[in-house]
Write an enzyme that holds these catalytic residues in place. Structure first.
Site, PDB file in Angstrom:
ATOM      1  N   GLN A 192       0.865  -1.182   0.000  1.00 54.70           N
ATOM      2  CA  GLN A 192       0.000   0.000   0.000  1.00 54.70           C
ATOM      3  C   GLN A 192       0.906   1.238   0.000  1.00 54.70           C
ATOM      4  O   GLN A 192       1.601   1.505   0.984  1.00 54.70           O
ATOM      5  CB  GLN A 192      -0.911   0.047   1.224  1.00 54.70           C
ATOM      6  CG  GLN A 192      -1.893   1.230   1.123  1.00 54.70           C
ATOM      7  CD  GLN A 192      -2.694   1.498   2.378  1.00 54.70           C
ATOM      8  OE1 GLN A 192      -2.149   1.518   3.478  1.00 54.70           O
ATOM      9  NE2 GLN A 192      -3.984   1.691   2.232  1.00 54.70           N
TER      10      GLN A 192
ATOM     11  N   ARG B 253      -7.737   2.743  -2.733  1.00 58.55           N
ATOM     12  CA  ARG B 253      -8.561   2.810  -1.523  1.00 58.55           C
ATOM     13  C   ARG B 253      -8.996   4.251  -1.291  1.00 58.55           C
ATOM     14  O   ARG B 253      -8.200   5.167  -1.410  1.00 58.55           O
ATOM     15  CB  ARG B 253      -7.769   2.313  -0.314  1.00 58.55           C
ATOM     16  CG  ARG B 253      -8.452   2.630   1.003  1.00 58.55           C
ATOM     17  CD  ARG B 253      -7.790   1.969   2.198  1.00 58.55           C
ATOM     18  NE  ARG B 253      -8.455   0.707   2.495  1.00 58.55           N
ATOM     19  CZ  ARG B 253      -8.534   0.160   3.713  1.00 58.55           C
ATOM     20  NH1 ARG B 253      -7.947   0.729   4.741  1.00 58.55           N
ATOM     21  NH2 ARG B 253      -9.167  -0.973   3.910  1.00 58.55           N
TER      22      ARG B 253
ATOM     23  N   HIS C 271      -3.134   4.459  -1.052  1.00 58.55           N
ATOM     24  CA  HIS C 271      -3.898   4.893   0.118  1.00 58.55           C
ATOM     25  C   HIS C 271      -4.497   6.266  -0.178  1.00 58.55           C
ATOM     26  O   HIS C 271      -3.863   7.295   0.025  1.00 58.55           O
ATOM     27  CB  HIS C 271      -2.990   4.952   1.347  1.00 58.55           C
ATOM     28  CG  HIS C 271      -3.728   5.025   2.640  1.00 58.55           C
ATOM     29  ND1 HIS C 271      -5.037   5.466   2.737  1.00 58.55           N
ATOM     30  CD2 HIS C 271      -3.349   4.690   3.909  1.00 58.55           C
ATOM     31  CE1 HIS C 271      -5.417   5.407   4.010  1.00 58.55           C
ATOM     32  NE2 HIS C 271      -4.422   4.936   4.737  1.00 58.55           N
TER      33      HIS C 271
ATOM     34  N   HIS D  47      -8.963   8.274   4.446  1.00 56.57           N
ATOM     35  CA  HIS D  47      -8.747   8.599   5.864  1.00 56.57           C
ATOM     36  C   HIS D  47      -8.104   9.946   6.159  1.00 56.57           C
ATOM     37  O   HIS D  47      -7.690  10.191   7.287  1.00 56.57           O
ATOM     38  CB  HIS D  47      -7.922   7.488   6.555  1.00 56.57           C
ATOM     39  CG  HIS D  47      -8.481   6.105   6.347  1.00 56.57           C
ATOM     40  ND1 HIS D  47      -7.782   4.955   6.637  1.00 56.57           N
ATOM     41  CD2 HIS D  47      -9.681   5.681   5.855  1.00 56.57           C
ATOM     42  CE1 HIS D  47      -8.517   3.891   6.347  1.00 56.57           C
ATOM     43  NE2 HIS D  47      -9.674   4.312   5.869  1.00 56.57           N
TER      44      HIS D  47
ATOM     45  N   TYR E 241      -5.310  11.230   4.612  1.00 58.06           N
ATOM     46  CA  TYR E 241      -3.887  11.330   4.252  1.00 58.06           C
ATOM     47  C   TYR E 241      -3.735  12.086   2.916  1.00 58.06           C
ATOM     48  O   TYR E 241      -4.714  12.605   2.379  1.00 58.06           O
ATOM     49  CB  TYR E 241      -3.264   9.931   4.220  1.00 58.06           C
ATOM     50  CG  TYR E 241      -3.261   9.268   5.589  1.00 58.06           C
ATOM     51  CD1 TYR E 241      -2.349   9.667   6.565  1.00 58.06           C
ATOM     52  CD2 TYR E 241      -4.193   8.291   5.919  1.00 58.06           C
ATOM     53  CE1 TYR E 241      -2.347   9.081   7.834  1.00 58.06           C
ATOM     54  CE2 TYR E 241      -4.203   7.709   7.184  1.00 58.06           C
ATOM     55  CZ  TYR E 241      -3.276   8.104   8.136  1.00 58.06           C
ATOM     56  OH  TYR E 241      -3.284   7.534   9.382  1.00 58.06           O
TER      57      TYR E 241
HETATM   58  C1  LIG Z   1      -3.670  -1.620  13.615  1.00 58.23           C
HETATM   59  C2  LIG Z   1      -4.321  -1.041  12.402  1.00 58.23           C
HETATM   60  C3  LIG Z   1      -3.532  -0.408  11.467  1.00 58.23           C
HETATM   61  C4  LIG Z   1      -4.121   0.129  10.289  1.00 58.23           C
HETATM   62  N1  LIG Z   1      -3.322   0.682   9.323  1.00 58.23           N
HETATM   63  C5  LIG Z   1      -3.848   1.028   8.137  1.00 58.23           C
HETATM   64  C6  LIG Z   1      -3.007   1.398   7.041  1.00 58.23           C
HETATM   65  O1  LIG Z   1      -1.766   1.409   7.110  1.00 58.23           O
HETATM   66  N2  LIG Z   1      -3.604   1.728   5.882  1.00 58.23           N
HETATM   67  C7  LIG Z   1      -4.973   1.730   5.719  1.00 58.23           C
HETATM   68  O2  LIG Z   1      -5.467   2.046   4.637  1.00 58.23           O
HETATM   69  N3  LIG Z   1      -5.785   1.361   6.743  1.00 58.23           N
HETATM   70  C8  LIG Z   1      -5.256   0.996   7.915  1.00 58.23           C
HETATM   71  N4  LIG Z   1      -6.090   0.534   8.912  1.00 58.23           N
HETATM   72  C9  LIG Z   1      -7.542   0.388   8.659  1.00 58.23           C
HETATM   73  C10 LIG Z   1      -7.887  -1.033   8.232  1.00 58.23           C
HETATM   74  O3  LIG Z   1      -7.270  -1.354   6.988  1.00 58.23           O
HETATM   75  C11 LIG Z   1      -9.410  -1.218   8.060  1.00 58.23           C
HETATM   76  O4  LIG Z   1      -9.892  -0.393   7.029  1.00 58.23           O
HETATM   77  C12 LIG Z   1     -10.135  -0.873   9.343  1.00 58.23           C
HETATM   78  O5  LIG Z   1      -9.673  -1.742  10.359  1.00 58.23           O
HETATM   79  C13 LIG Z   1     -11.645  -0.976   9.193  1.00 58.23           C
HETATM   80  O6  LIG Z   1     -12.039  -2.268   8.867  1.00 58.23           O
HETATM   81  P1  LIG Z   1     -13.089  -2.502   7.703  1.00 58.23           P
HETATM   82  O7  LIG Z   1     -12.354  -2.135   6.442  1.00 58.23           O
HETATM   83  O8  LIG Z   1     -13.438  -3.940   7.770  1.00 58.23           O
HETATM   84  O9  LIG Z   1     -14.245  -1.592   7.946  1.00 58.23           O
HETATM   85  C14 LIG Z   1      -5.530   0.030  10.098  1.00 58.23           C
HETATM   86  C15 LIG Z   1      -6.304  -0.598  11.073  1.00 58.23           C
HETATM   87  C16 LIG Z   1      -5.728  -1.135  12.192  1.00 58.23           C
HETATM   88  C17 LIG Z   1      -6.613  -1.827  13.194  1.00 58.23           C
END
Ligand SMILES: Cc1cc2nc3c(=O)[nH]c(=O)nc-3n(C[C@H](O)[C@H](O)[C@H](O)COP(=O)(O)O)c2cc1C
Length: 299
Positions: A100, A233, A180, A183, A185
């Site tokens: 990513q 994403r 990415h 969120h 960013y």
């Molecule tokens: C520990 C942790 C680290 C995460 N780091 C990233 C990341 O680096 N990039 C990203 O796009 N989302 C990141 N997320 C979000 C997850 O990819 C995911 O979208 C989120 O947990 C929501 O879950 P869902 O997609 O099932 O709704 C992170 C989530 C967690 C729990």
């Protein structure tokens, strides 16, 4: 059930979401990283999307909302050699893996990361509205001061940085790449009207705010191959505001996504926080459903 799209052939439809782990001090994946991803492949995950990986730009990754500061990068001989081993391990276990590509943009705490002196990259110099932010007061204090908006040439440097990292992703054997764009960013900060108030070609309505993402995808296509899988994403929600919206209506969503499809996105990853929530009033469908309906692309 397998999934095939161009050169991407998944043995099943389990895709691991990108998750930042912060175990790559100095940007070099540490010894544990190869085993971490390989174990997921051995447990039959069809496609692994790695943790956010900093693109080849000095302000790409640093400390952010939840701490951190040890995210991997995808440039330099040492990091690339590690990634080559990680990819080989996942392939040996029958899995696929894509990085990513990440630039934290406005979310990075100024003065942190592998190049602390580099200013954070902010389309309009602003972090965004602070009244609904789901972040700690300490963090907010460090990011709320406005800085200089990105210049045109700095935007060009950012696009070139993504393209270099994309070429590296292909060179070390990854099976595609993910962007990415969610969120709050960097990419998302161009998409959102509250962090992008520019009145030049990079700002305006949703189609204009999507220009940065579109130019990125074009540059990545040119730096990789016409059939190198690209996943984009995006999200409506931001760390600045869980209720935020880039697109208020399906028509706006279409205006944002159509040029991305034309630029070469193969698959969209709609990050929604609440998976079952309808995306727009008046219909039950979630965001991923709308994306599929409007673009015809897999989600
Ligand atoms: C520990 C942790 C680290 C995460 N780091 C990233 C990341 O680096 N990039 C990203 O796009 N989302 C990141 N997320 C979000 C997850 O990819 C995911 O979208 C989120 O947990 C929501 O879950 P869902 O997609 O099932 O709704 C992170 C989530 C967690 C729990």
């Amino acid at each position: 059930m397998p999934f095939t799209m161009g050169s991407l052939r998944l043995r099943n439809r389990f895709v691991m979401a990108p998750m930042t782990r912060n175990f790559s001090p100095g940007g070099i994946p540490s010894d544990g990283v190869a085993g971490y991803y390989r174990r997921r492949a051995e447990a039959d995950v069809g496609l692994i999307i790695t943790e956010g990986v900093g693109v080849d730009h000095p302000a790409a990754v640093g400390r952010e909302t939840m701490g951190g500061g040890a995210s991997p990068v995808l440039h330099g001989d040492e990091a690339l050699a590690r990634w080559r081993d990680i990819v080989a391990g996942v392939h040996a276990a029958g899995g696929l893996i894509i990085p990513q590509l990440w630039h934290q943009g406005v979310i990075r705490v100024p003065g942190t990361g592998y190049h602390p002196d580099a200013p954070s990259a902010r389309p309009s110099g602003i972090w965004g509205p602070t009244d609904k932010a789901m972040v700690s007061p300490d963090y907010l204090e460090q990011v709320r001061t406005p800085t200089a908006p990105l210049t045109d040439s700095e935007i060009g440097d950012l696009i070139a940085a993504f393209a270099r990292s994309a070429a590296n992703a292909k060179a070390v054997g990854f099976d595609g790449l993910a962007l990415h764009g969610a969120h709050g960013y960097l990419i998302d900060s161009f998409l959102w009207r509250h962090t992008n108030v520019r009145d030049d070609r990079w700002g305006g309505g949703i189609a204009e705010r999507a220009r940065f993402a579109v130019e990125l995808v074009r540059a990545i296509r040119a730096a990789t191959a016409p059939d190198f899988p690209v996943i984009f994403r995006f999200s409506q929600w931001k760390l600045q505001d869980y209720e935020a919206r880039n697109a208020e209506t399906p028509a706006e969503l279409e205006a944002m996504l159509a040029p991305l499809v034309e630029a070469g996105v193969d698959i969209f990853d709609a990050s929604t926080r609440i998976f079952t929530a309808p995306a727009f009033e008046g219909a039950d469908m979630g965001l991923a459903g709308w994306v599929r309906k409007l673009t015809g692309k897999p989600t």
